[in-house]
Design a protein around this motif. Structure first.
Motif, short mmCIF file in Angstrom:
data_model
loop_
_atom_site.label_atom_id
_atom_site.label_comp_id
_atom_site.label_asym_id
_atom_site.label_seq_id
_atom_site.Cartn_x
_atom_site.Cartn_y
_atom_site.Cartn_z
N VAL A 150 -4.67 -0.31 -4.62
CA VAL A 150 -3.71 0.24 -3.66
C VAL A 150 -2.86 1.33 -4.31
CG1 VAL A 150 -2.07 -1.64 -4.17
CG2 VAL A 150 -1.83 -0.31 -2.05
N LEU A 151 -2.68 2.41 -3.57
CA LEU A 151 -1.85 3.53 -4.00
C LEU A 151 -0.69 3.71 -3.03
CD1 LEU A 151 -1.20 6.17 -5.57
CD2 LEU A 151 -2.83 7.33 -4.05
N TYR A 152 0.52 3.68 -3.56
CA TYR A 152 1.72 4.02 -2.78
C TYR A 152 1.93 5.53 -2.96
CZ TYR A 152 2.33 -0.97 -2.39
OH TYR A 152 2.12 -2.30 -2.10
N LEU A 153 1.80 6.28 -1.86
CA LEU A 153 1.77 7.74 -1.92
C LEU A 153 3.03 8.32 -1.29
CD1 LEU A 153 0.00 10.08 -2.82
CD2 LEU A 153 -1.17 9.99 -0.62
N GLU A 209 10.64 -4.82 -1.25
CA GLU A 209 10.27 -5.23 0.11
C GLU A 209 8.86 -4.77 0.50
OE1 GLU A 209 11.67 -4.31 4.67
OE2 GLU A 209 13.21 -4.38 3.13
N LEU A 210 8.58 -3.49 0.30
CA LEU A 210 7.30 -2.93 0.75
C LEU A 210 6.09 -3.59 0.09
CD1 LEU A 210 5.84 -0.88 2.54
CD2 LEU A 210 6.14 0.81 0.71
N PRO A 211 6.06 -3.78 -1.23
CA PRO A 211 4.87 -4.41 -1.83
C PRO A 211 4.60 -5.81 -1.28
CG PRO A 211 6.21 -3.37 -3.52
CD PRO A 211 7.01 -3.34 -2.27
N VAL A 212 5.64 -6.59 -1.05
CA VAL A 212 5.46 -7.94 -0.51
C VAL A 212 4.87 -7.87 0.89
CG1 VAL A 212 6.65 -10.04 0.23
CG2 VAL A 212 7.30 -8.93 -1.92
N ILE A 264 3.07 -5.36 2.24
CA ILE A 264 1.70 -4.85 2.18
C ILE A 264 0.74 -5.92 1.69
CG2 ILE A 264 0.19 -3.19 1.02
CD1 ILE A 264 1.90 -1.96 3.23
N GLN A 265 1.13 -6.64 0.64
CA GLN A 265 0.26 -7.68 0.09
C GLN A 265 0.07 -8.84 1.06
OE1 GLN A 265 2.12 -8.70 -3.64
NE2 GLN A 265 1.69 -6.70 -4.53
N SER A 266 1.03 -9.04 1.96
CA SER A 266 0.93 -10.13 2.92
C SER A 266 0.09 -9.78 4.14
CB SER A 266 2.34 -10.54 3.39
OG SER A 266 3.14 -10.96 2.31
N VAL A 267 0.02 -8.49 4.47
CA VAL A 267 -0.61 -8.07 5.73
C VAL A 267 -1.97 -7.39 5.52
CG1 VAL A 267 -0.30 -6.61 7.77
CG2 VAL A 267 1.65 -7.88 6.83
N PHE A 268 -2.12 -6.67 4.41
CA PHE A 268 -3.33 -5.86 4.20
C PHE A 268 -4.15 -6.39 3.02
CE2 PHE A 268 -0.28 -3.13 6.35
CZ PHE A 268 -1.05 -2.58 7.36
N PRO A 269 -5.44 -6.07 2.99
CA PRO A 269 -6.34 -6.62 1.95
C PRO A 269 -6.21 -5.87 0.62
CG PRO A 269 -7.59 -5.19 3.37
CD PRO A 269 -6.20 -5.25 3.96
N VAL A 270 -5.04 -5.94 0.00
CA VAL A 270 -4.81 -5.23 -1.26
C VAL A 270 -4.67 -6.22 -2.41
CG1 VAL A 270 -3.68 -3.33 -0.06
CG2 VAL A 270 -2.29 -5.16 -1.05
N THR A 271 -4.91 -5.72 -3.60
CA THR A 271 -4.77 -6.52 -4.80
C THR A 271 -3.30 -6.82 -5.11
OG1 THR A 271 -5.28 -6.60 -7.16
CG2 THR A 271 -4.67 -4.46 -6.25
N LYS A 272 -3.07 -7.90 -5.82
CA LYS A 272 -1.76 -8.19 -6.39
C LYS A 272 -1.74 -7.93 -7.89
CE LYS A 272 -0.50 -11.64 -2.91
NZ LYS A 272 -0.05 -13.04 -2.65
N ASP A 273 -2.83 -7.37 -8.37
CA ASP A 273 -3.00 -7.09 -9.79
C ASP A 273 -2.31 -5.77 -10.15
OD1 ASP A 273 -3.87 -6.66 -12.38
OD2 ASP A 273 -6.00 -6.74 -11.90
N ARG A 274 -1.39 -5.80 -11.10
CA ARG A 274 -0.70 -4.58 -11.55
C ARG A 274 -1.70 -3.51 -11.97
NH1 ARG A 274 0.30 -2.38 -16.63
NH2 ARG A 274 2.15 -1.02 -16.74
N GLU A 275 -2.78 -3.90 -12.62
CA GLU A 275 -3.73 -2.93 -13.16
C GLU A 275 -4.45 -2.15 -12.08
OE1 GLU A 275 -3.81 -2.16 -16.39
OE2 GLU A 275 -2.15 -3.59 -16.46
N LYS A 276 -4.36 -2.59 -10.84
CA LYS A 276 -4.99 -1.86 -9.74
C LYS A 276 -3.97 -1.42 -8.69
CE LYS A 276 -9.44 -4.24 -10.23
NZ LYS A 276 -10.45 -5.08 -9.54
N THR A 277 -2.71 -1.33 -9.11
CA THR A 277 -1.63 -0.90 -8.24
C THR A 277 -1.02 0.38 -8.80
OG1 THR A 277 -1.15 -3.20 -7.63
CG2 THR A 277 0.56 -1.56 -7.16
N TYR A 278 -0.93 1.43 -7.97
CA TYR A 278 -0.58 2.75 -8.45
C TYR A 278 0.47 3.41 -7.53
CZ TYR A 278 -5.35 1.71 -10.04
OH TYR A 278 -6.47 1.09 -10.53
N ILE A 279 1.09 4.46 -8.07
CA ILE A 279 2.06 5.22 -7.28
C ILE A 279 1.95 6.69 -7.64
CG2 ILE A 279 3.96 4.85 -8.95
CD1 ILE A 279 5.79 4.52 -6.41
N ALA A 280 2.05 7.57 -6.63
CA ALA A 280 1.91 9.01 -6.85
C ALA A 280 2.70 9.75 -5.79
CB ALA A 280 0.44 9.42 -6.81
#
Length: 266
Positions: A49-52, A106-109, A111-127
């Protein structure tokens, strides 16, 4: 690719908000096999998941309107989350709206609750770009436990230096309320808003996101970005730096977001 426009009440911001979320789905041009499904669409395990983030005057629709981010994310099997932050520099504003809290707590919680995204830091990004370039590094360095990588394009990264520059202070069209975002902007250097200070803090804590920086040689922030590069290289930062012909515009950002997506997934 499924684009989902989501509306919900944000406690951090005290208002109803709109999110745009891209979720990759098998397309008509793909051969739908179990192998393909497992590689690109493992919803149960959670997708990267990318937070853009957007720039000044932008919102949750900026990337949707002006780039091909949906196609790029679809090709790479990545979820992309876009939300509005006004001209806040992604700070908890003194006037009340808590954008840093929203984006990092608030937003990560949600997103992780509603959408099929990882909770793994190593696959979580921001740009992000411009103000959002600063925002991506600021949020990433403020919460290195959340993001493995943070990328900036045309970023307003040297926030203290930019405020001190005559260009910013004399610009009648300056869209930012520096006091609302940062308190006393004359004390930015070395503060909790200073990316150099945040980087040093992360090094001491033993957890630092990998950084990416891109800027156009005709960008008005080019010299400022060169300074940031030199400072971080002197600190031996894990930094990818790229420059190219181009200005502070969507032609540059649409080009380099593709390179960023590939870097994120390396």
């Amino acid at each position: 690719m499924a684009l989902m426009e989501t509306h919900y009440y944000s406690f951090s911001l005290g208002s109803n908000i709109t999110l745009n979320v891209f979720v990759p789905t098998p397309g008509s041009s793909e051969e739908i096999t179990q192998i393909n499904h497992t590689q690109k669409y493992d919803y149960e395990a959670g997708l990267p998941v990318l937070y853009l983030l957007h720039g000044a005057y932008g919102d949750a629709f900026s990337w949707v309107r002006y780039s091909n981010i949906d196609r790029y994310a679809q090709e790479r099997g990545m979820v992309v989350v876009m939300a509005s932050a006004e001209n806040s520099f992604y700070q908890d504003l003194k006037s009340g709206k808590k954008y840093k809290t929203f984006f990092t707590e608030e937003l990560p919680v949600f997103i992780q609750s509603v959408f099929p995204v990882t909770k793994d830091r190593e696959k979580t990004y921001i740009a992000g770009f411009s103000m959002g370039g600063y925002g991506a590094w600021y949020l990433g360095l403020s919460r290195p436990d959340l993001y493995a990588k943070a990328a900036s394009m045309s970023g307003a990264l040297d926030i203290a230096g930019l405020y001190e520059s005559a260009t910013i202070q004399e610009n009648e069209n300056n869209p930012f309320s520096w006091e609302d975002s940062f308190g006393d902007p004359k004390k930015l250097s070395g503060s909790k808003y200073d990316l150099f200070a945040l980087y040093d803090q992360d090094v001491k804590g033993g957890c630092v996101p990998k950084l990416y920086q891109a800027v156009g040689t005709e960008d008005f922030l080019y010299q400022s970005n060169l300074h940031v590069k030199e400072v971080l290289e002197a600190k031996h930062a894990d930094l990818i730096y790229k420059e190219d012909k181009g200005g502070h515009d969507w032609n540059f950002w649409d080009k380099y977001i593709q390179d960023i997506l590939d870097w994120l997934l390396q």
